[in-house]
Enzyme design. Structure first.
Site, mmCIF file in Angstrom:
data_model
loop_
_atom_site.group_PDB
_atom_site.id
_atom_site.type_symbol
_atom_site.label_atom_id
_atom_site.label_comp_id
_atom_site.label_asym_id
_atom_site.label_seq_id
_atom_site.Cartn_x
_atom_site.Cartn_y
_atom_site.Cartn_z
ATOM 1 N N LYS A 129 0.836 -1.206 0.000
ATOM 2 C CA LYS A 129 0.000 0.000 0.000
ATOM 3 C C LYS A 129 0.867 1.251 0.000
ATOM 4 O O LYS A 129 0.582 2.223 -0.696
ATOM 5 C CB LYS A 129 -0.953 -0.012 1.210
ATOM 6 C CG LYS A 129 -2.094 -1.022 1.048
ATOM 7 C CD LYS A 129 -2.871 -1.263 2.342
ATOM 8 C CE LYS A 129 -3.840 -2.432 2.153
ATOM 9 N NZ LYS A 129 -4.428 -2.909 3.437
ATOM 10 N N GLN A 173 -4.942 -2.300 9.503
ATOM 11 C CA GLN A 173 -4.654 -3.581 8.841
ATOM 12 C C GLN A 173 -5.226 -4.728 9.669
ATOM 13 O O GLN A 173 -4.961 -4.834 10.865
ATOM 14 C CB GLN A 173 -3.138 -3.739 8.654
ATOM 15 C CG GLN A 173 -2.729 -4.971 7.880
ATOM 16 C CD GLN A 173 -3.207 -4.941 6.429
ATOM 17 O OE1 GLN A 173 -3.131 -3.920 5.757
ATOM 18 N NE2 GLN A 173 -3.741 -6.063 5.961
ATOM 19 N N ASP A 196 -11.886 2.216 3.389
ATOM 20 C CA ASP A 196 -12.208 0.802 3.163
ATOM 21 C C ASP A 196 -13.704 0.623 2.866
ATOM 22 O O ASP A 196 -14.103 -0.377 2.286
ATOM 23 C CB ASP A 196 -11.848 -0.032 4.406
ATOM 24 C CG ASP A 196 -10.519 -0.762 4.241
ATOM 25 O OD1 ASP A 196 -10.092 -0.944 3.088
ATOM 26 O OD2 ASP A 196 -9.931 -1.152 5.266
#
Lengths: 369, 369
Positions: A129, A173, A196
């Site tokens: 990422k 995460q 997200d």
């Protein structure tokens, strides 16, 4: 990720499996680089929907046939939906937008990632990422916390990022250490920065007519983006989503329905999944079971989007395993009209959509069109 | 409610329509009072699911056959799902719970209803809700506001009710006058008191696995409750929901899926609704189109829940119209294994579920089990 098992499409032991995996990938990459990327380069930017009409252009797909005539010694019919090439194009578009934003208002988007503990796979994801952010000019902030951190410590960092105007997206995460309550922690992320798109309010807005979510979850958004960029009609089509997870299956079905598909969700309690799936014009599979969807499940000409990334034992691979999808690719490619490979299909789209959501968030924060 | 039109199942002009409507109702009510209510009275309380197993007990359904042999002069096969009797039983159960709460802690649930303007239909709905509250011992609070009230005035009252510990549910009667923003007003209702269950966060929780909504929207909750109380299995069944509204179709599909049905939503853009609906073991129709679902849409033995309440012209009725469902009842009753009539099916369940949600809310507020 599913635990590693040995499995394969038993009725399709073709020569493809005898060819070293890296060679197929190499060929595919080269073909995509030459042919598909050139075609994609003629597209308008990502804000226009359905820029391509490739679906019925099988005659143009010489590169696909080319690869698979090498690999299987018979010509394949399915168009290969090249997620890697599409993701690259999207990243290029985002990069251009970030530069335009920087020139106009002197700001760039920022993405914060919190990682707790020392899981190797999590570290890899976070590194990927960060690299992806760097490649498009998005600032990335990383907070690595020790395994024995408390829930309160994690939430403290989330709240700081919530209040930080240079941060437009916050990721935690997963998985978190087992002593933490995942729901509490995720709920601490401000809905304006939940790139997200997993917040229940987002999912609610996604499910409702006349409402718009702040963010669409990355993987299902990537699936739909692939359909759009390959000019595949959704409206009025029968769609089957296999799997009903909160992060892929459910939002994918909502997105398909928002585009006027008639959607059925097939799940572990469905009594006749094969029969139902065979009615679909569009299949999105997200169950994490290697090669579960056999050729017989697929209506001739259907479009197959395979979200599964499942490791299966492979003594010929230097790593001892290789990655396969939920769909038995060797069977499906002869029946479907278009299909995503694994790897190189949906996978690269997820990070591209994360960057896209972070850009959307920053544009909204700065009221930059 | 759909505009009034003249329509009927063209292939099913039976004698049923020649019998005065009120007489059929009377017979049905009497039959339900004698036979079904007695059977329902043997049930455990509402917290136990699937208390009855009536589905295959057609031999016990003499009362159903009785009504329809009078009405149509041929015996019907479908079990009539008597929403009126079930709703009455649920109200009795709620009444007992309210009394138990009052005895134990000296408190009863409270429901506040805000009504803006002078619409006759809205006034009727609000009056019915007040009467229903009274009948079970729930306090009701009513705020009638003039048509030319401002959004701010409505929101001021909502906020007062949000802060009032004796109020556990807040309803804003829809539709609102056109100068008001419905979304702004509904969003002002505290999620803890949103007994309609329309808040996006509720819908999001309903859509997600492992999450629980605060409240389930009343009409779809009533549909599922009917299935439960008639012992109709949902798990593993094919279900088709016709219509994708935020208040019925979408939450109904989510509820069916939570109980492990395999669900397809059929909507106005579905290209072959008849063919898809015919695959369903359970049909929930909520589109507002009189007699749209014909007998040919129904698989023999399917269960039909008809949410539609549509006025159609009827010169023989003193009011000049009568109410019919989305489903052509005369055709469906010979094909389905069980069916809700209109009126007297889902209709009475909606208010019963509103009372149920208000009781749930009060129990939660007082931490009363």
């Amino acid at each position: 990720m599913a635990s590693m098992i040995f499995t394969d499409c038993s009725s399709s032991t073709t020569k493809a499996r005898l060819l070293p995996f890296s060679r197929i990938l190499l060929l595919r990459r080269r073909a995509a680089g030459v042919t598909l990327v050139r075609r994609l380069a003629t597209l308008p930017n990502s804000s226009s929907r359905r820029p391509l009409t490739l679906r019925s252009s099988h005659s143009q797909s010489a590169y696909v046939t080319g690869i698979f005539s090498l690999a299987t010694e018979k010509s394949a019919t399915a168009e290969v939906i090249d997620g890697k090439a599409v993701a690259k194009q999207i990243r290029d578009e985002i990069s251009a937008e970030v530069m335009r934003m920087k020139d106009a208002i002197g700001e760039v988007p920022g993405l914060a990632v919190i990682i707790v503990g020392n899981r190797k796979d999590s570290a890899t994801y976070v590194r990927n990422k960060r690299k992806a952010c760097e490649s498009v000019g998005i600032n990335s902030f990383e907070v690595p916390l020790p395994e024995d951190s408390t829930e309160e410590e994690v939430i403290k960092f989330i709240k700081e990022f919530n209040d930080d105007p240079s941060v437009h997206g916050i990721l935690v995460q997963l998985p978190l250490p087992s002593h933490m309550n995942e729901e509490n922690i995720l709920n601490a992320v401000s809905i304006e920065k939940d790139v997200d798109g997993f917040h229940p309010l987002n999912i609610g807005h996604l499910a409702m007519r006349g409402r718009e979510p702040m963010f669409v979850p990355c993987t299902p958004k990537g699936c739909i983006e692939l359909l759009h960029r390959y000019g595949i009609d959704i409206k009025g089509k029968r769609a089957v989503v296999i799997g009903r997870s909160n992060i892929v299956g459910t939002p994918a079905s909502q997105l398909l329905q928002r585009e006027d598909a008639t959607v059925t969700i097939v799940h572990s309690r469905t009594s006749n999944p094969e029969e139902i799936t065979r009615q679909a014009d569009i299949i999105i599979s997200a169950v994490g079971k290697p090669n579960m969807v056999r050729g017989s499940w697929i209506k001739p000409g259907a479009v197959v989007i395979d979200v599964g990334i499942n490791p299966v034992e492979d003594a010929k691979s230097p790593r001892g395993y290789r990655l396969v999808g939920d769909v038995c690719y060797d069977e499906a490619k002869n029946i479907a009209s278009a299909i995503t490979p694994v790897p190189g299909g949906v996978g690269p789209m997820t990070i591209a959509m994360l960057l896209s959501n972070t850009l959307i968030s920053a544009k909204r924060a700065y009221n930059f069109q």
